[in-house]
Design a protein around this motif. Structure first.
Motif, mmCIF file in Angstrom:
data_model
loop_
_atom_site.group_PDB
_atom_site.id
_atom_site.type_symbol
_atom_site.label_atom_id
_atom_site.label_comp_id
_atom_site.label_asym_id
_atom_site.label_seq_id
_atom_site.Cartn_x
_atom_site.Cartn_y
_atom_site.Cartn_z
ATOM 1 N N SER A 139 0.826 -1.212 0.000
ATOM 2 C CA SER A 139 0.000 0.000 0.000
ATOM 3 C C SER A 139 0.858 1.258 0.000
ATOM 4 N N GLY A 140 0.172 2.404 -0.044
ATOM 5 C CA GLY A 140 0.838 3.685 0.087
ATOM 6 C C GLY A 140 1.084 4.032 1.541
ATOM 7 N N GLY A 141 1.856 5.111 1.742
ATOM 8 C CA GLY A 141 2.177 5.561 3.094
ATOM 9 C C GLY A 141 3.601 6.054 3.226
ATOM 10 N N GLY A 142 4.204 6.576 2.135
ATOM 11 C CA GLY A 142 5.560 7.085 2.212
ATOM 12 C C GLY A 142 6.556 5.990 2.566
ATOM 13 N N PHE A 143 7.691 6.406 3.148
ATOM 14 C CA PHE A 143 8.701 5.421 3.527
ATOM 15 C C PHE A 143 8.228 4.538 4.683
ATOM 16 N N ARG A 144 7.211 4.966 5.420
ATOM 17 C CA ARG A 144 6.595 4.083 6.417
ATOM 18 C C ARG A 144 6.092 2.810 5.732
ATOM 19 N N ALA A 145 5.428 2.979 4.604
ATOM 20 C CA ALA A 145 4.920 1.826 3.845
ATOM 21 C C ALA A 145 6.043 1.033 3.208
ATOM 22 N N SER A 146 7.083 1.721 2.730
ATOM 23 C CA SER A 146 8.218 1.021 2.116
ATOM 24 C C SER A 146 8.866 0.078 3.120
ATOM 25 N N ASP A 155 -7.392 -14.794 -12.959
ATOM 26 C CA ASP A 155 -8.007 -16.055 -13.370
ATOM 27 C C ASP A 155 -7.702 -17.177 -12.385
ATOM 28 N N THR A 156 -6.631 -17.018 -11.617
ATOM 29 C CA THR A 156 -6.272 -18.003 -10.603
ATOM 30 C C THR A 156 -6.694 -17.478 -9.227
ATOM 31 N N HIS A 157 -6.479 -18.294 -8.208
ATOM 32 C CA HIS A 157 -6.819 -17.897 -6.845
ATOM 33 C C HIS A 157 -5.571 -17.973 -5.964
ATOM 34 N N PRO A 158 -4.657 -17.009 -6.098
ATOM 35 C CA PRO A 158 -3.463 -17.046 -5.263
ATOM 36 C C PRO A 158 -3.784 -16.674 -3.814
ATOM 37 N N LEU A 159 -2.900 -17.064 -2.918
ATOM 38 C CA LEU A 159 -2.989 -16.598 -1.546
ATOM 39 C C LEU A 159 -2.589 -15.124 -1.537
ATOM 40 N N MET A 160 -3.502 -14.257 -1.115
ATOM 41 C CA MET A 160 -3.278 -12.814 -1.185
ATOM 42 C C MET A 160 -2.798 -12.296 0.161
ATOM 43 N N VAL A 161 -1.730 -11.520 0.126
ATOM 44 C CA VAL A 161 -1.169 -10.901 1.328
ATOM 45 C C VAL A 161 -1.190 -9.392 1.098
ATOM 46 N N VAL A 162 -2.025 -8.691 1.863
ATOM 47 C CA VAL A 162 -2.283 -7.272 1.610
ATOM 48 C C VAL A 162 -1.885 -6.448 2.823
ATOM 49 N N LEU A 163 -0.997 -5.498 2.617
ATOM 50 C CA LEU A 163 -0.550 -4.577 3.660
ATOM 51 C C LEU A 163 -1.230 -3.229 3.479
ATOM 52 N N ASP A 164 -1.832 -2.722 4.548
ATOM 53 C CA ASP A 164 -2.362 -1.355 4.569
ATOM 54 C C ASP A 164 -1.510 -0.554 5.544
ATOM 55 N N ALA A 165 -0.574 0.222 5.009
ATOM 56 C CA ALA A 165 0.324 1.025 5.840
ATOM 57 C C ALA A 165 -0.101 2.484 5.885
ATOM 58 N N ASN A 208 1.671 5.504 13.361
ATOM 59 C CA ASN A 208 1.674 6.963 13.318
ATOM 60 C C ASN A 208 3.022 7.578 12.962
ATOM 61 N N VAL A 209 3.955 6.747 12.485
ATOM 62 C CA VAL A 209 5.184 7.325 11.935
ATOM 63 C C VAL A 209 4.788 8.236 10.776
ATOM 64 N N PRO A 210 5.243 9.491 10.756
ATOM 65 C CA PRO A 210 4.802 10.421 9.706
ATOM 66 C C PRO A 210 5.084 9.897 8.304
ATOM 67 N N MET A 211 4.170 10.183 7.385
ATOM 68 C CA MET A 211 4.382 9.829 5.979
ATOM 69 C C MET A 211 5.415 10.786 5.420
ATOM 70 N N SER A 212 6.586 10.300 5.146
ATOM 71 C CA SER A 212 7.710 11.168 4.827
ATOM 72 C C SER A 212 8.619 10.512 3.811
ATOM 73 N N ALA A 213 9.374 11.348 3.102
ATOM 74 C CA ALA A 213 10.469 10.884 2.254
ATOM 75 C C ALA A 213 11.754 11.555 2.707
ATOM 76 N N TYR A 244 16.412 3.458 14.254
ATOM 77 C CA TYR A 244 15.529 2.678 15.120
ATOM 78 C C TYR A 244 14.090 2.674 14.600
ATOM 79 N N ILE A 245 13.680 3.741 13.908
ATOM 80 C CA ILE A 245 12.343 3.761 13.305
ATOM 81 C C ILE A 245 12.274 2.743 12.164
ATOM 82 N N CYS A 246 13.334 2.666 11.378
ATOM 83 C CA CYS A 246 13.385 1.670 10.305
ATOM 84 C C CYS A 246 13.241 0.271 10.880
#
Length: 440
Positions: free
Chosen positions: A18-25, A225-235, A386-391, A397-399
Motif C-alpha cells: 500500500s501507500g504511506g511514504g517510507f513508512r509503507a516502504s 483467473d487463478t486464486h493465489p494466496l493474497m497478502v495485503v498490507l495497509d500502511a 503513526n510514523v509520519p508519511m515522509s520521504a 531505530y524507526i526503520c
C-alpha cells in the motif's frame, strides 16, 4: 503478458504493497522478509503497489533473479533489499536531495522526474520494466487524472483496464515508480513521453500517485483467473479526531483525507468480506475445498474450461461443475499497522472468522526485544502506525521498528488464518549489523 507459472511446491502468492511514504516502504520490506522466513517468497507470482509501497515492490522486482539464485533466503533479502534501502534513507533525505536539484526542472522536466532520477541513481541503474523477470508479474499503479481511472505498468504493458494497452518494455522501472508515487501537491503530475503515448491522441495520460485511486493497490489482483494466496498490507496512517478549528486550506486537506480514508475503508471491508466468504466455503464444504486445493493449477484450468463451455451452452444437463470457490471469494490476509491480533470474542460479529483462534507465539513477541519495557503492545501498534508519511531522512531505530512490524504482522496473520501453507515458522533473526544506539 504470459501468465506466471505455478510454483513447484505450495500455492501461488499475490502481494499488495500500500501507500504511506517510507513508512509503507519499510513495512513492505518487513512483509517481504517474513515471506522469505516462511518459505513463501519464491511462490510470489503477482505483486501490486502504489505510492510508498512501490519502493518495496521495485526493490523486489529488480533483485528477483538474484534472490532466486540464492533460494529466496532471508539473508539474501537482507543484503539485497533491506540493508541498501535502510542505508540510503538513514543517511540521506530524499526530500532534501530533490529540493537541491529543483534547478534541473527545466522545460518539460518535472519534480516527478527528479524522483525517478533519484531512485534510478540509488537502485534502478537504468533498468527497464522489460528487464524484469517473467517469473512474476510486477504491477505499479498510478492514477490517471485525465480519465479518473487506475493506470498500471508491468513488464510488457501499460495502460488502463479495458483500454488499449501500450508497450512498456523500454520504460525505466524508476519512471513507473515515480508515476505511482507522484503525491499531488508535493510532486507534479507525470505525462507519458509522446513516443510512448503514440500521438496523435486527444489527451495524453496525466498520472499522479496511485493511492488517489486505491491506496491498498488490490484492484489488479481481485480479478485474476487463478486464486493465489493474497497478502495485503495497509500502511496508511489512521485518521485521528481533530480538536481544533480549521482554516480554508486545512479544511480542504482534511476533507481530502476523510474521503481517501473512507474509500480505503470500503475497499478493505469488501476484501475482508471476500476472505470470510472463502473461510465459510472451506468450513462448510471441506471435501470440495480439499479437492480444489489438492492441485490448484489443475482445478483452475478445469474451472476456466467449465465456464467457457457454460458460456457457449456446451455443458450437458445435470453435468457437475468442478469444485470451485464462490464467486468473489478470496483466500489470504490483510492487516494494518495498528491491527490487533488479540483473539476476538466469539460473538456474532466474529463467529465466521478464524481470528478467534489466535494464540501468542513466544518466539515472536508483538513488541520487539529492543523495545521490551518501552512500549506495551497497544502503544507499539500506535507508534508504528503513526510514523509520519515522509520521504525525509529516517532514524535507524524507526526503520527497525517498521520492518519488524511488517514482518510480525505477516507471520502472525498467515500462521493464524492459513497455517496449512507453512512448513516452518521461524523466530525473528537480526538483520541490521550496526548496533542501534538510539531508542527514540
Amino acid at each position: 503478458m504470459t501468465a506466471p507459472s505455478w510454483p513447484d511446491r505450495g500455492p501461488q502468492l499475490a502481494v499488495s504493497f500500500s501507500g504511506g511514504g517510507f513508512r509503507a516502504s519499510l513495512a513492505g520490506l518487513g512483509m517481504t522478509r517474513a515471506l522469505a522466513d516462511l518459505g513463501l517468497l519464491g511462490n510470489v507470482r503477482f505483486t501490486s503497489s502504489v505510492s510508498g509501497g512501490s519502493w518495496a515492490n521495485a526493490l523486489l522486482a529488480l533483485n528477483w533473479d538474484d534472490l532466486k539464485e540464492r533460494n529466496f533466503e532471508t539473508e539474501a533479502v537482507d543484503q539485497l533489499l533491506v540493508e541498501p534501502f535502510v542505508k540510503r534513507i538513514t543517511t540521506t533525505s530524499l526530500s532534501r536531495r530533490m529540493t537541491l536539484r529543483l534547478w534541473k526542472v527545466i522545460g518539460p522536466r518535472t519534480r516527478t522526474d527528479l524522483l525517478a532520477d533519484a531512485f534510478d541513481d540509488w537502485f534502478g541503474h537504468g533498468r527497464t520494466l522489460g528487464d524484469l523477470s517473467a517469473d512474476a508479474r510486477f504491477i505499479f499503479n498510478a492514477t490517471n487524472l485525465t480519465t479518473g481511472r487506475r493506470f498500471s505498468f508491468d513488464q510488457q504493458h501499460l495502460g488502463e483496464r479495458g483500454a488499449d494497452s501500450l508497450p512498456s518494455e523500454k520504460m525505466r522501472v524508476a519512471d513507473a515508480l515515480a508515476a505511482s508515487a507522484a503525491l499531488p501537491g508535493a510532486l507534479s503530475a507525470q505525462r507519458l513521453p509522446r513516443s510512448v503515448a503514440r500521438p496523435p491522441r486527444p489527451s495524453r495520460p496525466l498520472l499522479v500517485d496511485g493511492a488517489v485511486y486505491d491506496n491498498l493497490g488490490i484492484e489488479p489482483l481481485r480479478d485474476l483467473d487463478t486464486h493465489p494466496l493474497m497478502v495485503v498490507l495497509d500502511a496508511g496512517a489512521p485518521l485521528h479526531r481533530l480538536n481544533r478549528d480549521l482554516g480554508i486550506i486545512d479544511t480542504l486537506r482534511r476533507s481530502s483525507a476523510v474521503g481517501m480514508n473512507q474509500l480505503t475503508a470500503v475497499r478493505e471491508r469488501w476484501f475482508v468480506a471476500s476472505l470470510r466468504a472463502w473461510e465459510h466455503w472451506a468450513d462448510q464444504n471441506p471435501d470440495q475445498h480439499r479437492s480444489y486445493m489438492a492441485d490448484q493449477a489443475h482445478s483452475d484450468a478445469a474451472i476456466a474450461s467449465w465456464r467457457l463451455r457454460q458460456a457457449n451452452a456446451e455443458t450437458k444437463p445435470g453435468e457437475t461443475p468442478p469444485p470451485m470457490p464462490p464467486a468473489g471469494a478470496h483466500w489470504g490476509v490483510i492487516f494494518r499497522l495498528d491491527t490487533s491480533m488479540d483473539a476476538k470474542p466469539s460473538h456474532a460479529a466474529y463467529h465466521e472468522s478464524r481470528h478467534t483462534r489466535y494464540e501468542d507465539d513466544p518466539q515472536a513477541p508483538e513488541v520487539p526485544p529492543w523495545r521490551d519495557g518501552t512500549f506495551s503492545a497497544a502503544a507499539f501498534r500506535a507508534h508504528t502506525a503513526n510514523v509520519p508519511m515522509s520521504a525525509g531522512r529516517f532514524e535507524d531505530y524507526i526503520c527497525r521498528d517498521l520492518i519488524y512490524r511488517g514482518w510480525w504482522l505477516t507471520r502472525e496473520t498467515i500462521r493464524t488464518f492459513h497455517p496449512e501453507v507453512l512448513a516452518t515458522i521461524p523466530a525473528w533473526s537480526e538483520w541490521y549489523a550496526p548496533a542501534i544506539t538510539k531508542t527514540g
